[in-house]
Design a protein around this motif. Structure first.
Motif, PDB file in Angstrom:
ATOM      1  N   VAL A  51       1.160  -7.047   3.314  1.00 42.42           N
ATOM      2  CA  VAL A  51       0.021  -7.380   4.128  1.00 42.42           C
ATOM      3  C   VAL A  51      -1.485  -6.667   3.223  1.00 42.42           C
ATOM      4  CG1 VAL A  51       1.748  -7.235   5.850  1.00 42.42           C
ATOM      5  CG2 VAL A  51       0.995  -4.869   4.534  1.00 42.42           C
ATOM      6  N   ASP A  52      -2.695  -7.052   4.306  1.00 37.52           N
ATOM      7  CA  ASP A  52      -4.328  -6.561   3.712  1.00 37.52           C
ATOM      8  C   ASP A  52      -4.616  -5.147   4.485  1.00 37.52           C
ATOM      9  OD1 ASP A  52      -4.507  -6.583   6.800  1.00 37.52           O
ATOM     10  OD2 ASP A  52      -5.756  -8.993   6.594  1.00 37.52           O
ATOM     11  N   ALA A  53      -5.907  -4.690   3.991  1.00 40.46           N
ATOM     12  CA  ALA A  53      -5.206  -3.443   4.485  1.00 40.46           C
ATOM     13  C   ALA A  53      -5.484  -3.101   5.775  1.00 40.46           C
ATOM     14  CB  ALA A  53      -6.958  -2.503   3.852  1.00 40.46           C
ATOM     15  N   ASP A  54      -5.867  -4.241   7.145  1.00 41.31           N
ATOM     16  CA  ASP A  54      -5.942  -3.873   7.894  1.00 41.31           C
ATOM     17  C   ASP A  54      -4.410  -3.794   8.982  1.00 41.31           C
ATOM     18  OD1 ASP A  54      -9.265  -3.790   8.383  1.00 41.31           O
ATOM     19  OD2 ASP A  54      -8.362  -5.824   9.041  1.00 41.31           O
ATOM     20  N   ALA A  55      -3.616  -4.583   7.617  1.00 40.08           N
ATOM     21  CA  ALA A  55      -2.366  -4.694   8.588  1.00 40.08           C
ATOM     22  C   ALA A  55      -1.977  -2.677   8.404  1.00 40.08           C
ATOM     23  CB  ALA A  55      -1.726  -5.374   7.973  1.00 40.08           C
ATOM     24  N   ALA A  56      -1.545  -2.695   7.603  1.00 39.48           N
ATOM     25  CA  ALA A  56      -0.818  -1.509   6.716  1.00 39.48           C
ATOM     26  C   ALA A  56      -1.961  -0.710   7.013  1.00 39.48           C
ATOM     27  CB  ALA A  56      -2.285  -1.429   4.932  1.00 39.48           C
ATOM     28  N   PHE A  57      -3.440  -0.611   8.092  1.00 41.07           N
ATOM     29  CA  PHE A  57      -3.735   0.296   8.259  1.00 41.07           C
ATOM     30  C   PHE A  57      -2.704   0.495   9.915  1.00 41.07           C
ATOM     31  CE2 PHE A  57      -6.092   2.849  11.828  1.00 41.07           C
ATOM     32  CZ  PHE A  57      -6.189   4.059  11.427  1.00 41.07           C
ATOM     33  N   ALA A  58      -3.092  -0.778  10.435  1.00 37.37           N
ATOM     34  CA  ALA A  58      -1.824  -0.501  11.522  1.00 37.37           C
ATOM     35  C   ALA A  58      -0.790  -0.220  11.607  1.00 37.37           C
ATOM     36  CB  ALA A  58      -1.908  -2.358  12.190  1.00 37.37           C
ATOM     37  N   LEU A  59       0.378  -0.695  10.629  1.00 36.22           N
ATOM     38  CA  LEU A  59       1.714  -0.371  10.046  1.00 36.22           C
ATOM     39  C   LEU A  59       1.426   1.468  10.437  1.00 36.22           C
ATOM     40  CD1 LEU A  59       2.406  -1.893   7.509  1.00 36.22           C
ATOM     41  CD2 LEU A  59       3.899  -2.257  10.143  1.00 36.22           C
ATOM     42  N   LEU A  60       0.896   2.431  10.089  1.00 35.83           N
ATOM     43  CA  LEU A  60       0.700   3.686  10.020  1.00 35.83           C
ATOM     44  C   LEU A  60       0.411   3.398  11.347  1.00 35.83           C
ATOM     45  CD1 LEU A  60      -1.712   4.371   6.784  1.00 35.83           C
ATOM     46  CD2 LEU A  60       0.552   5.475   6.937  1.00 35.83           C
ATOM     47  N   ARG A  61      -0.352   3.410  12.029  1.00 36.26           N
ATOM     48  CA  ARG A  61      -0.859   3.526  13.913  1.00 36.26           C
ATOM     49  C   ARG A  61       0.286   3.861  14.556  1.00 36.26           C
ATOM     50  NH1 ARG A  61      -4.333  -0.309  14.792  1.00 36.26           N
ATOM     51  NH2 ARG A  61      -2.345  -1.015  15.835  1.00 36.26           N
ATOM     52  N   ASP A  62       0.885   2.018  14.202  1.00 36.08           N
ATOM     53  CA  ASP A  62       1.931   1.813  14.640  1.00 36.08           C
ATOM     54  C   ASP A  62       3.508   3.348  14.756  1.00 36.08           C
ATOM     55  OD1 ASP A  62       0.743   0.117  16.001  1.00 36.08           O
ATOM     56  OD2 ASP A  62       1.991  -1.597  15.510  1.00 36.08           O
ATOM     57  N   ARG A  63       3.167   3.697  13.517  1.00 34.91           N
ATOM     58  CA  ARG A  63       4.689   4.495  13.047  1.00 34.91           C
ATOM     59  C   ARG A  63       3.706   6.274  14.358  1.00 34.91           C
ATOM     60  NH1 ARG A  63       6.269   3.324   6.146  1.00 34.91           N
ATOM     61  NH2 ARG A  63       6.769   1.315   6.840  1.00 34.91           N
ATOM     62  N   SER A  64       2.872   6.535  13.058  1.00 32.21           N
ATOM     63  CA  SER A  64       2.638   7.110  14.498  1.00 32.21           C
ATOM     64  C   SER A  64       2.458   7.696  15.477  1.00 32.21           C
ATOM     65  CB  SER A  64       1.146   7.166  13.827  1.00 32.21           C
ATOM     66  OG  SER A  64      -0.060   9.007  14.177  1.00 32.21           O
ATOM     67  N   GLN A  65       2.154   6.473  16.624  1.00 27.63           N
ATOM     68  CA  GLN A  65       1.816   6.832  17.460  1.00 27.63           C
ATOM     69  C   GLN A  65       3.549   7.108  18.122  1.00 27.63           C
ATOM     70  OE1 GLN A  65      -0.226   2.876  19.061  1.00 27.63           O
ATOM     71  NE2 GLN A  65      -2.254   4.618  18.254  1.00 27.63           N
ATOM     72  N   HIS A  66       4.353   5.600  17.484  1.00 25.06           N
ATOM     73  CA  HIS A  66       6.169   5.594  18.050  1.00 25.06           C
ATOM     74  C   HIS A  66       6.720   7.489  17.362  1.00 25.06           C
ATOM     75  CE1 HIS A  66       9.578   4.102  18.585  1.00 25.06           C
ATOM     76  NE2 HIS A  66      10.241   4.787  17.199  1.00 25.06           N
ATOM     77  N   ALA A  67       6.081   8.161  16.386  1.00 24.25           N
ATOM     78  CA  ALA A  67       6.699   8.897  16.036  1.00 24.25           C
ATOM     79  C   ALA A  67       6.214  10.512  16.581  1.00 24.25           C
ATOM     80  CB  ALA A  67       7.265   9.388  14.795  1.00 24.25           C
ATOM     81  N   ASN A  68       4.721  10.320  17.292  1.00 30.52           N
ATOM     82  CA  ASN A  68       4.233  11.038  18.083  1.00 30.52           C
ATOM     83  C   ASN A  68       4.164  12.137  17.300  1.00 30.52           C
ATOM     84  OD1 ASN A  68       2.569  12.027  20.020  1.00 30.52           O
ATOM     85  ND2 ASN A  68       4.515  14.044  20.899  1.00 30.52           N
ATOM     86  N   ARG A  69       3.482  11.751  15.845  1.00 28.85           N
ATOM     87  CA  ARG A  69       3.059  12.916  14.516  1.00 28.85           C
ATOM     88  C   ARG A  69       1.157  11.856  14.335  1.00 28.85           C
ATOM     89  NH1 ARG A  69       7.183  11.470   9.673  1.00 28.85           N
ATOM     90  NH2 ARG A  69       5.018  13.684   9.083  1.00 28.85           N
ATOM     91  N   LYS A  70       1.074  13.044  13.781  1.00 32.46           N
ATOM     92  CA  LYS A  70      -1.113  12.274  13.210  1.00 32.46           C
ATOM     93  C   LYS A  70      -0.276  11.964  12.316  1.00 32.46           C
ATOM     94  CE  LYS A  70      -2.643  17.172  14.398  1.00 32.46           C
ATOM     95  NZ  LYS A  70      -3.510  18.408  13.845  1.00 32.46           N
ATOM     96  N   LEU A  71      -1.596  10.838  12.362  1.00 32.59           N
ATOM     97  CA  LEU A  71      -1.774   9.641  11.542  1.00 32.59           C
ATOM     98  C   LEU A  71      -1.681  10.063   9.574  1.00 32.59           C
ATOM     99  CD1 LEU A  71      -2.022   6.442  11.036  1.00 32.59           C
ATOM    100  CD2 LEU A  71      -4.431   7.860  10.723  1.00 32.59           C
ATOM    101  N   ARG A  72      -2.167  11.560   9.212  1.00 28.77           N
ATOM    102  CA  ARG A  72      -2.265  11.610   8.846  1.00 28.77           C
ATOM    103  C   ARG A  72      -0.988  12.476   7.670  1.00 28.77           C
ATOM    104  NH1 ARG A  72      -4.864  16.658  10.503  1.00 28.77           N
ATOM    105  NH2 ARG A  72      -3.185  18.886  10.398  1.00 28.77           N
ATOM    106  N   ASP A  73       0.082  12.997   8.876  1.00 32.87           N
ATOM    107  CA  ASP A  73       1.787  13.382   8.650  1.00 32.87           C
ATOM    108  C   ASP A  73       2.475  12.306   7.974  1.00 32.87           C
ATOM    109  OD1 ASP A  73       0.498  16.004   8.625  1.00 32.87           O
ATOM    110  OD2 ASP A  73       1.677  16.081  10.819  1.00 32.87           O
ATOM    111  N   VAL A  74       2.129  11.235   8.754  1.00 33.33           N
ATOM    112  CA  VAL A  74       3.094   9.258   8.559  1.00 33.33           C
ATOM    113  C   VAL A  74       2.558   9.701   7.397  1.00 33.33           C
ATOM    114  CG1 VAL A  74       3.524   7.115   9.329  1.00 33.33           C
ATOM    115  CG2 VAL A  74       3.046   9.483  10.747  1.00 33.33           C
ATOM    116  N   ALA A  75       1.111   9.482   6.935  1.00 33.73           N
ATOM    117  CA  ALA A  75       0.963   8.250   5.360  1.00 33.73           C
ATOM    118  C   ALA A  75       1.950   9.417   4.562  1.00 33.73           C
ATOM    119  CB  ALA A  75      -1.146   9.005   5.711  1.00 33.73           C
ATOM    120  N   GLN A  76       1.331  10.942   4.933  1.00 33.45           N
ATOM    121  CA  GLN A  76       2.114  12.149   3.585  1.00 33.45           C
ATOM    122  C   GLN A  76       3.304  11.704   3.300  1.00 33.45           C
ATOM    123  OE1 GLN A  76       0.027  14.807   2.065  1.00 33.45           O
ATOM    124  NE2 GLN A  76       2.609  14.098   0.737  1.00 33.45           N
TER     125      GLN A  76
END
Length: 66
Positions: free
Chosen positions: A33-58
């Motif tokens: 996927v492109d960068a925007d879609a990758a960020f959307a995946l991170l954001r969605d995972r962050s919201q779904h898990a109720n975790r900070k974006l940087r923690d999901v990225a880690q």
């Protein structure tokens, strides 16, 4: 001291940004996927898990290092 506090906040923000960019790169490669879609995946995972974006990225980065 306010200046030291601001400097620490800026260092933390820069480190978080670099980590998020790494995680986006991993997701771009894994999901083709492109960068925007990758960020959307991170954001969605962050919201779904109720975790900070940087923690999901880690977690994303750690998972490929194993």
């Amino acid at each position: 001291d306010r200046t030291a506090s601001l400097a620490e906040q800026l260092r933390t923000a820069m480190a978080s940004r670099a980590l998020i960019e790494q995680a986006k790169g991993v997701l771009m490669a894994q999901h083709r996927v492109d960068a925007d879609a990758a960020f959307a995946l991170l954001r969605d995972r962050s919201q779904h898990a109720n975790r900070k974006l940087r923690d999901v990225a880690q977690q994303v980065v750690d998972d490929v290092m194993i």
